[in-house]
Design an enzyme around this catalytic site. Structure first.
Site, PDB file in Angstrom:
ATOM      1  N   GLU A  13       0.855  -1.203   0.000  1.00 51.44           N
ATOM      2  CA  GLU A  13       0.000   0.000   0.000  1.00 51.44           C
ATOM      3  C   GLU A  13       0.884   1.244   0.000  1.00 51.44           C
ATOM      4  O   GLU A  13       2.003   1.229   0.500  1.00 51.44           O
ATOM      5  CB  GLU A  13      -0.905   0.005   1.243  1.00 51.44           C
ATOM      6  CG  GLU A  13      -1.981  -1.057   1.204  1.00 51.44           C
ATOM      7  CD  GLU A  13      -2.806  -1.081   2.484  1.00 51.44           C
ATOM      8  OE1 GLU A  13      -2.582  -0.241   3.379  1.00 51.44           O
ATOM      9  OE2 GLU A  13      -3.679  -1.968   2.585  1.00 51.44           O
ATOM     10  N   LYS A  61      -2.878   2.989 -41.704  1.00 54.80           N
ATOM     11  CA  LYS A  61      -2.536   1.963 -40.699  1.00 54.80           C
ATOM     12  C   LYS A  61      -3.795   1.249 -40.227  1.00 54.80           C
ATOM     13  O   LYS A  61      -4.774   1.878 -39.900  1.00 54.80           O
ATOM     14  CB  LYS A  61      -1.848   2.616 -39.499  1.00 54.80           C
ATOM     15  CG  LYS A  61      -1.560   1.662 -38.347  1.00 54.80           C
ATOM     16  CD  LYS A  61      -0.950   2.354 -37.140  1.00 54.80           C
ATOM     17  CE  LYS A  61      -1.941   2.485 -35.999  1.00 54.80           C
ATOM     18  NZ  LYS A  61      -1.363   2.974 -34.750  1.00 54.80           N
TER      19      LYS A  61
END
Ligand code: R5P
Length: 328
Positions: free
Chosen positions: A45, A200
């Site tokens: 954490e 593309k």
């Protein structure tokens, strides 16, 4: 006016994602860095403690949502929560790189819009406003219900390209796909030359197919491939291949965010690129500093924007021309 007397003092704080950029911004502002302790508890954490009084201050938190993306995002959220509870006058989340930006729509069934989720999290955690750089899509501004100031690195990258002394007649700006064409056009407006685009098609999250070239011929030219980000480098490597196949003499690459992940090294090292210019929106570790990579700092741009936000002045005035992606 925002705040009053001494109490509205500007304060720059940084998460751990891109502290070097935050420090440069603070130097440019002559403000010094705000004091904060960030660490990890044994279970992973994140722990945060603000080490100075911020009551009534104008707080700017610099954090790029770059690799490790989830950790840096969570760290930003926890910082925002800590500041929200410490009574500053205003908190601005300064996001040189906005991770999750490419997940900005439901392009197939049953997928999240993670860019919107991240906007919700940042707002809920306590940001009063956001300062971002070259969001993958300008529309992401609309995912926030708090003010967003959107910066563009186009002038910083264009200034670098001008220093390369390429003859304007020999210069072609090449967009690697149709999604980047507006950005490429804006870049071309700043550097001159002609414009071309590659057709593309993405075949999966990691694979793309590139083939046709549209626009100006590039045979014998110096080509600058311009994009908002380089992730695995697949798009750029494919665009370089097309540029070389069509006879480009020199191939340069300009991109705002050097994310450089996955097979980036394999893709970029193998591609025949004269120079790659990226900004410091994402920090590059020493092993990522290939000999042909040049880093252009956006610290000055952020410092000017922060100064203007703090002084309630216009941000759009920083960009004398229309902003890319916002042309009607
Ligand atoms: C695509 O829409 C973006 O503008 C970039 O071209 C793309 O995300 C780059 O990804 P990669 O480097 O993995 O090809």
């Amino acid at each position: 006016m925002f705040g009053n007397g001494n109490n509205n003092k500007l304060k720059i704080f940084s998460g751990r994602a891109n502290r070097s950029l935050a420090e440069k911004i603070a130097v440019d502002l002559g403000s010094g860095m705000g004091r904060i302790s960030i660490g990890d508890f044994p279970d992973g954490e994140t722990s945060v403690r603000i080490d100075e009084d911020v009551r009534g201050r104008d707080v700017f938190i610099v954090q790029s949502i770059c690799t490790p993306v989830n950790q840096n995002l969570m760290e930003l959220l926890i910082m925002l929560d800590a500041f929200k509870r410490a009574s500053p006058a205003r908190i601005t989340a300064v996001l040189p790189y906005y991770g999750y930006a490419r997940q900005d729509r439901k392009d197939k069934g049953r997928v999240p819009i993670s860019a919107k989720l991240v906007a919700n999290l940042i707002t809920k955690a306590g940001a009063d406003r956001v300062l971002a750089l070259d969001l993958h899509a300008a529309q992401i501004q609309g995912f926030f219900d708090i003010p967003v100031d959107h910066l563009y690195a186009v002038k910083e990258l264009a200034k670098h390209v001008r220093s390369l002394d390429i003859v304007p007649d020999e210069l072609v700006v090449l967009s690697p796909d149709e999604g980047s064409i507006k950005k490429a056009l804006d870049f071309q407006k700043n550097v001159g030359g002609k414009i071309a685009m590659i057709d593309k098609r993405r075949t999966s999250a990691t694979e793309v197919k590139q083939g046709h070239l549209l626009g100006a011929p590039i045979e014998g030219k110096s080509v600058i491939i311009y994009d908002d980000l380089i992730s695995t480098g697949g798009t750029i490597a494919g665009a370089v291949r097309v540029a070389r196949e069509f006879g480009a003499k020199k191939v340069y690459v300009g991109a705002t965010h050097g994310v450089l992940c996955g097979k980036w090294m394999e893709n970029l090292a193998k591609a025949n690129i004269d120079q790659i210019a990226v900004t410091d929106s994402v920090p590059l570790s020493p092993e990522k500093m290939l000999p042909n990579i040049k880093v252009i700092s956006v610290a000055g741009l952020f410092a000017k924007a922060i100064q203007r936000i703090h002084g309630n002045e216009s941000i759009s005035a920083l960009f004398s021309d229309e902003s890319p992606g916002e042309k009607k």
